[in-house]
Design a protein around this motif. Structure first.
Motif, PDB file in Angstrom:
ATOM      1  N   GLY A  67       1.736  -0.584   9.964  1.00 57.48           N
ATOM      2  CA  GLY A  67       0.933  -1.403   9.058  1.00 57.48           C
ATOM      3  C   GLY A  67      -0.126  -0.591   8.336  1.00 57.48           C
ATOM      4  O   GLY A  67      -0.348  -0.761   7.131  1.00 57.48           O
ATOM      5  N   MET A  68      -0.774   0.327   9.041  1.00 58.69           N
ATOM      6  CA  MET A  68      -1.797   1.166   8.403  1.00 58.69           C
ATOM      7  C   MET A  68      -1.177   2.135   7.406  1.00 58.69           C
ATOM      8  O   MET A  68      -1.769   2.416   6.358  1.00 58.69           O
ATOM      9  CB  MET A  68      -2.584   1.946   9.462  1.00 58.69           C
ATOM     10  CG  MET A  68      -3.508   1.062  10.251  1.00 58.69           C
ATOM     11  SD  MET A  68      -4.615   0.108   9.226  1.00 58.69           S
ATOM     12  CE  MET A  68      -5.503   1.405   8.434  1.00 58.69           C
ATOM     13  N   SER A  69       0.000   2.637   7.710  1.00 62.09           N
ATOM     14  CA  SER A  69       0.671   3.528   6.751  1.00 62.09           C
ATOM     15  C   SER A  69       0.967   2.790   5.452  1.00 62.09           C
ATOM     16  O   SER A  69       0.662   3.281   4.363  1.00 62.09           O
ATOM     17  CB  SER A  69       1.974   4.067   7.345  1.00 62.09           C
ATOM     18  OG  SER A  69       1.703   4.837   8.477  1.00 62.09           O
ATOM     19  N   PHE A  70       1.550   1.612   5.563  1.00 58.17           N
ATOM     20  CA  PHE A  70       1.874   0.835   4.360  1.00 58.17           C
ATOM     21  C   PHE A  70       0.610   0.393   3.629  1.00 58.17           C
ATOM     22  O   PHE A  70       0.557   0.416   2.395  1.00 58.17           O
ATOM     23  CB  PHE A  70       2.736  -0.373   4.707  1.00 58.17           C
ATOM     24  CG  PHE A  70       4.106  -0.004   5.210  1.00 58.17           C
ATOM     25  CD1 PHE A  70       4.891   0.914   4.538  1.00 58.17           C
ATOM     26  CD2 PHE A  70       4.588  -0.553   6.374  1.00 58.17           C
ATOM     27  CE1 PHE A  70       6.150   1.267   5.002  1.00 58.17           C
ATOM     28  CE2 PHE A  70       5.845  -0.214   6.854  1.00 58.17           C
ATOM     29  CZ  PHE A  70       6.624   0.694   6.168  1.00 58.17           C
ATOM     30  N   THR A  71      -0.413  -0.004   4.368  1.00 55.09           N
ATOM     31  CA  THR A  71      -1.670  -0.425   3.734  1.00 55.09           C
ATOM     32  C   THR A  71      -2.329   0.744   3.016  1.00 55.09           C
ATOM     33  O   THR A  71      -2.834   0.581   1.902  1.00 55.09           O
ATOM     34  CB  THR A  71      -2.630  -0.995   4.799  1.00 55.09           C
ATOM     35  OG1 THR A  71      -1.992  -2.085   5.455  1.00 55.09           O
ATOM     36  CG2 THR A  71      -3.913  -1.480   4.168  1.00 55.09           C
ATOM     37  N   PHE A  72      -2.324   1.914   3.619  1.00 61.02           N
ATOM     38  CA  PHE A  72      -2.911   3.087   2.977  1.00 61.02           C
ATOM     39  C   PHE A  72      -2.161   3.440   1.697  1.00 61.02           C
ATOM     40  O   PHE A  72      -2.772   3.712   0.666  1.00 61.02           O
ATOM     41  CB  PHE A  72      -2.904   4.276   3.935  1.00 61.02           C
ATOM     42  CG  PHE A  72      -3.446   5.536   3.329  1.00 61.02           C
ATOM     43  CD1 PHE A  72      -4.805   5.693   3.153  1.00 61.02           C
ATOM     44  CD2 PHE A  72      -2.603   6.541   2.909  1.00 61.02           C
ATOM     45  CE1 PHE A  72      -5.314   6.845   2.579  1.00 61.02           C
ATOM     46  CE2 PHE A  72      -3.096   7.691   2.335  1.00 61.02           C
ATOM     47  CZ  PHE A  72      -4.460   7.843   2.164  1.00 61.02           C
ATOM     48  N   PHE A  73      -0.831   3.445   1.749  1.00 59.96           N
ATOM     49  CA  PHE A  73      -0.051   3.734   0.543  1.00 59.96           C
ATOM     50  C   PHE A  73      -0.321   2.702  -0.542  1.00 59.96           C
ATOM     51  O   PHE A  73      -0.435   3.041  -1.711  1.00 59.96           O
ATOM     52  CB  PHE A  73       1.446   3.781   0.850  1.00 59.96           C
ATOM     53  CG  PHE A  73       1.867   5.012   1.601  1.00 59.96           C
ATOM     54  CD1 PHE A  73       1.301   6.246   1.333  1.00 59.96           C
ATOM     55  CD2 PHE A  73       2.833   4.941   2.584  1.00 59.96           C
ATOM     56  CE1 PHE A  73       1.687   7.381   2.014  1.00 59.96           C
ATOM     57  CE2 PHE A  73       3.226   6.071   3.275  1.00 59.96           C
ATOM     58  CZ  PHE A  73       2.654   7.289   2.993  1.00 59.96           C
ATOM     59  N   TYR A  74      -0.430   1.442  -0.165  1.00 64.17           N
ATOM     60  CA  TYR A  74      -0.691   0.387  -1.143  1.00 64.17           C
ATOM     61  C   TYR A  74      -2.089   0.538  -1.750  1.00 64.17           C
ATOM     62  O   TYR A  74      -2.267   0.412  -2.962  1.00 64.17           O
ATOM     63  CB  TYR A  74      -0.542  -0.991  -0.489  1.00 64.17           C
ATOM     64  CG  TYR A  74      -0.875  -2.119  -1.410  1.00 64.17           C
ATOM     65  CD1 TYR A  74       0.024  -2.528  -2.390  1.00 64.17           C
ATOM     66  CD2 TYR A  74      -2.094  -2.781  -1.326  1.00 64.17           C
ATOM     67  CE1 TYR A  74      -0.280  -3.552  -3.251  1.00 64.17           C
ATOM     68  CE2 TYR A  74      -2.406  -3.805  -2.183  1.00 64.17           C
ATOM     69  CZ  TYR A  74      -1.498  -4.193  -3.143  1.00 64.17           C
ATOM     70  OH  TYR A  74      -1.814  -5.205  -3.998  1.00 64.17           O
ATOM     71  N   ALA A  75      -3.075   0.811  -0.918  1.00 68.52           N
ATOM     72  CA  ALA A  75      -4.460   0.889  -1.401  1.00 68.52           C
ATOM     73  C   ALA A  75      -4.713   2.111  -2.277  1.00 68.52           C
ATOM     74  O   ALA A  75      -5.523   2.062  -3.195  1.00 68.52           O
ATOM     75  CB  ALA A  75      -5.424   0.894  -0.210  1.00 68.52           C
ATOM     76  N   THR A  76      -4.026   3.212  -2.004  1.00 71.48           N
ATOM     77  CA  THR A  76      -4.276   4.447  -2.743  1.00 71.48           C
ATOM     78  C   THR A  76      -3.227   4.754  -3.798  1.00 71.48           C
ATOM     79  O   THR A  76      -3.341   5.760  -4.499  1.00 71.48           O
ATOM     80  CB  THR A  76      -4.343   5.643  -1.775  1.00 71.48           C
ATOM     81  OG1 THR A  76      -3.109   5.729  -1.059  1.00 71.48           O
ATOM     82  CG2 THR A  76      -5.507   5.505  -0.815  1.00 71.48           C
ATOM     83  N   LEU A 132      -0.269   5.832  -3.420  1.00 73.29           N
ATOM     84  CA  LEU A 132       0.414   7.086  -3.088  1.00 73.29           C
ATOM     85  C   LEU A 132       1.781   6.806  -2.473  1.00 73.29           C
ATOM     86  O   LEU A 132       2.122   7.307  -1.412  1.00 73.29           O
ATOM     87  CB  LEU A 132      -0.419   7.913  -2.111  1.00 73.29           C
ATOM     88  CG  LEU A 132      -1.695   8.512  -2.651  1.00 73.29           C
ATOM     89  CD1 LEU A 132      -2.461   9.212  -1.549  1.00 73.29           C
ATOM     90  CD2 LEU A 132      -1.396   9.490  -3.768  1.00 73.29           C
ATOM     91  N   PHE A 133       2.564   5.983  -3.132  1.00 67.85           N
ATOM     92  CA  PHE A 133       3.877   5.672  -2.618  1.00 67.85           C
ATOM     93  C   PHE A 133       4.749   6.918  -2.645  1.00 67.85           C
ATOM     94  O   PHE A 133       4.611   7.759  -3.542  1.00 67.85           O
ATOM     95  CB  PHE A 133       4.527   4.566  -3.457  1.00 67.85           C
ATOM     96  CG  PHE A 133       3.749   3.301  -3.461  1.00 67.85           C
ATOM     97  CD1 PHE A 133       3.714   2.499  -2.343  1.00 67.85           C
ATOM     98  CD2 PHE A 133       3.033   2.907  -4.580  1.00 67.85           C
ATOM     99  CE1 PHE A 133       2.995   1.330  -2.334  1.00 67.85           C
ATOM    100  CE2 PHE A 133       2.312   1.746  -4.579  1.00 67.85           C
ATOM    101  CZ  PHE A 133       2.287   0.952  -3.455  1.00 67.85           C
ATOM    102  N   PRO A 134       5.661   7.061  -1.692  1.00 73.26           N
ATOM    103  CA  PRO A 134       6.548   8.226  -1.709  1.00 73.26           C
ATOM    104  C   PRO A 134       7.361   8.267  -3.008  1.00 73.26           C
ATOM    105  O   PRO A 134       7.865   7.256  -3.474  1.00 73.26           O
ATOM    106  CB  PRO A 134       7.462   7.993  -0.504  1.00 73.26           C
ATOM    107  CG  PRO A 134       6.663   7.118   0.401  1.00 73.26           C
ATOM    108  CD  PRO A 134       5.841   6.248  -0.495  1.00 73.26           C
ATOM    109  N   GLY A 135       7.445   9.443  -3.597  1.00 68.44           N
ATOM    110  CA  GLY A 135       8.175   9.603  -4.842  1.00 68.44           C
ATOM    111  C   GLY A 135       7.332   9.435  -6.086  1.00 68.44           C
ATOM    112  O   GLY A 135       7.789   9.705  -7.190  1.00 68.44           O
ATOM    113  N   ARG A 136       6.108   9.015  -5.948  1.00 71.64           N
ATOM    114  CA  ARG A 136       5.237   8.829  -7.108  1.00 71.64           C
ATOM    115  C   ARG A 136       4.375  10.068  -7.301  1.00 71.64           C
ATOM    116  O   ARG A 136       3.839  10.616  -6.345  1.00 71.64           O
ATOM    117  CB  ARG A 136       4.347   7.611  -6.889  1.00 71.64           C
ATOM    118  CG  ARG A 136       3.477   7.353  -8.070  1.00 71.64           C
ATOM    119  CD  ARG A 136       2.683   6.109  -7.898  1.00 71.64           C
ATOM    120  NE  ARG A 136       1.833   5.975  -9.072  1.00 71.64           N
ATOM    121  CZ  ARG A 136       0.915   5.075  -9.188  1.00 71.64           C
ATOM    122  NH1 ARG A 136       0.718   4.223  -8.232  1.00 71.64           N
ATOM    123  NH2 ARG A 136       0.190   5.013 -10.263  1.00 71.64           N
TER     124      ARG A 136
END
Length: 178
Positions: free
Chosen positions: A111-120, A122-126
């Motif tokens: 959950g923290m990994s997905f939340t961090f990617f969403y908040a920043t 920084l999705f993989p591939g972007r």
């Protein structure tokens, strides 16, 4: 009207950059953001950045994970398929603790990994959004929004007086690695 979106002050020393932040704030110039190649102690308080709320999200994901596995174990061992093992009761909470703990940690981590990617964003591939590519290597960058701070020459002079190695006027918001 100028096409400049951001004025970037590039510094080669973090202490000089912190002095530059003080100088800009003393002259009532609002700072858009600061980009550094490493964490700098005290910069969040100086820029007025609020404390992260990711800890609350971690707690909620942990509660969700613990509740999900506890409910699953309870349903399977008490309602769906109750078994009498060694005369123990069906609802023996100490037996549920290891699995509940593991799922709490698992849900919190994912959950923290997905939340961090969403908040920043920084999705993989972007491609990462960076004002100046040297900010990821050896430069400390202060970005100032040129639209809200009108006298560009004054800002350039203040940055140079504060010790900026280079002052750039960006017409784009971010640069790409391509």
């Amino acid at each position: 009207m100028s096409s400049t979106k951001y004025i970037l002050g590039l510094f080669d020393d973090p202490d000089v950059m912190m002095h530059g932040i003080d100088k800009l704030q003393k002259n009532s110039i609002s700072i858009y953001d600061v980009y550094t190649p490493m964490p700098i102690h005290g910069i969040d308080a100086k820029l007025g950045v609020r404390e992260s709320r990711l800890g609350y999200a971690a707690f909620m994901f942990g509660c969700l994970g613990g509740t999900v596995i506890f409910s699953i174990i309870y349903y399977f061992l008490v309602h769906d398929w109750p078994m009498n093992i060694g005369g123990k009761p069906y609802f023996a909470i100490p037996d549920f603790v290891p699995a509940t703990f593991e799922w709490t940690v698992l849900f919190t981590a994912f959950g923290m990994s997905f939340t961090f990617f969403y908040a920043t964003h920084l999705f993989p591939g972007r491609a990462p959004r960076v004002m100046d590519l040297r900010a990821t290597d050896d430069r400390f960058v202060i970005a100032i929004d040129a639209k809200t701070n009108v006298p560009h020459e004054d800002i350039t002079n203040i940055l140079k007086e504060a010790g900026a190695v280079e002052v750039k006027h960006n017409t784009r918001k971010y640069v790409s690695y391509e």
